[in-house]
Design an enzyme around this catalytic site. Sequence first.
Site, mmCIF file in Angstrom:
data_model
loop_
_atom_site.group_PDB
_atom_site.id
_atom_site.type_symbol
_atom_site.label_atom_id
_atom_site.label_comp_id
_atom_site.label_asym_id
_atom_site.label_seq_id
_atom_site.Cartn_x
_atom_site.Cartn_y
_atom_site.Cartn_z
ATOM 1 N N GLU A 1 126.519 28.515 -38.449
ATOM 2 C CA GLU A 1 125.412 28.639 -38.885
ATOM 3 C C GLU A 1 125.040 29.743 -39.919
ATOM 4 O OE1 GLU A 1 123.990 30.560 -34.795
ATOM 5 O OE2 GLU A 1 126.132 29.815 -35.758
ATOM 6 N N ILE B 1 128.675 43.425 -32.889
ATOM 7 C CA ILE B 1 129.905 42.827 -32.256
ATOM 8 C C ILE B 1 130.532 42.054 -33.118
ATOM 9 C CG2 ILE B 1 130.421 41.404 -30.483
ATOM 10 C CD1 ILE B 1 128.420 42.982 -28.708
ATOM 11 N N GLY C 1 127.648 35.455 -35.528
ATOM 12 C CA GLY C 1 126.374 35.752 -36.061
ATOM 13 C C GLY C 1 126.432 36.942 -36.825
ATOM 14 N N ILE C 2 125.297 37.626 -36.726
ATOM 15 C CA ILE C 2 125.304 39.070 -37.546
ATOM 16 C C ILE C 2 125.082 40.090 -36.468
ATOM 17 C CG2 ILE C 2 122.649 38.766 -38.235
ATOM 18 C CD1 ILE C 2 123.310 40.178 -40.639
ATOM 19 N N GLY C 3 125.470 41.272 -36.894
ATOM 20 C CA GLY C 3 125.363 42.480 -36.015
ATOM 21 C C GLY C 3 126.846 43.047 -35.614
#
Length: 476
Positions: A277, A258, A254-256
């Site tokens: 996704e 980490i 995802g985003i972020g």
Amino acid sequence: MSKQLARRVGHVNKFLKVASANAAATHNNYFTYVNELSHPIEREPKIVSAEEAVGCIKSGDTVFAQGAAGTPNVLLNAMTMHGKCNKLEKITVCHMHTEGPAEYCKPEYKDIFRSNSFFMGGNVRKAVAEGRGDNVPIFLHEIPQLFYKKIVKPDVTLIHVSPPDRHGYCSLGTSVDCVRAGLLNSKMIVAQINPHMPRTFGDSIIHKSHFDFAVEVNEKLPQHGTGEISAVEKKIGQLIAENLVKDGATLQMGIGSIPDAVLAALHNHKDLGIHSEMFANGVVELVKKGCVTNSKKQMHRGRIVGSFLIGDQALYDFVNDNPFIEMLAIDYVNNTSVVKQQPRMTAINSCIEVDLTGQVCSDSIGTRFYSGFGGQVDFIRGAAEGLDGLGVPIIAMPSTTNKGESKIVPMLKPGAGVVTSRAHVHYVVTEHGIASLFGKNVRQRMYELIQIADPKHREALEKAACERLGVMPSPN
């Protein structure tokens, strides 16, 4: 011909003309003629102001709005003013994560609008917490079924698209996800046309003739740059990159911070693929360095597959008019039967807390809803079911919160929801190491998780485990 017969023929001809006119009107109506967004129909969209465009929204309507970087904020702001000025009421606004202020969620509009989130963003959390909004617990890949099964029936869909090309085709750009399903089942379509929206390929194409109203804007997209990666996050990224990501792996993340830390640690890998996704800024550098080639994929070989994205301008420039990127519907991208076919599928997801048996809470902090199910279970399960037997499902998180509390806990907070069950979890990673849980009994799982907890919390965790089990956790 007798006068009587002539009169009958005249009546028939008149009837046929009326029928023909009605048929033509029906023929040109998208909702009664064709249900395919890429098929041109013989009509031009009405180019109007945002205020005029949202005038079609009335009391009691359900409005569906595109999300992420594609949030049509000009239209949403105009909708809010339209509702206020015309004293509308009981309008439901459905959406995934959206960017922007979400003015319609403010307390003063509680009798006009009610937000219904399929995945919550920070701009609607307060409304949900205070009872002015709702959220739907649902797997990301199942959201389109809400529209196809008529559980959600949009009266108006608000979208954000690129300008039409010479053939009249626009693109949903950065956010395809469940939008196509919403459009196919909406009574009216209102488009915000913006030259800053990237033109992407795949399921993102929509012909301008399907728009009931269109508004031309010229505004930059919302941006999320790569923030500074902390020492803890950098260590987590290194542990994952060096131990769990192999050459030729297909990545989902995802985003972020980490995911950014993992991507930053992959610059010595080769033949990586992306089937996710969403993806963010770090992917661009890996492509430029030749680390991401997608050459090992059997499906969409040589292509990055995504469904929505948000990042910085460099990311938007990278995906713009780039056939290397395929933006596909979320019920395909996140479908476990598709995910498990990707080579060495490596799913990297984060969470809020993990209990000592391996249960993962990702959507709530105690009783307070925070986000949603998203694609975590879709990909954790898809990687575990990998047809090549080489999938790697990962839950990654810092060992403590910003307040120093352990994120590995004896029991989840009261009211916290389990997003990923203990049976789904294979690997949990913190800055202190990697816990391998698959095939372990509860006593062994507790031992593994305590070993990667923050050292100052390990004694308390051991005591809690012993009280629960009646024996100390151990590796064998």
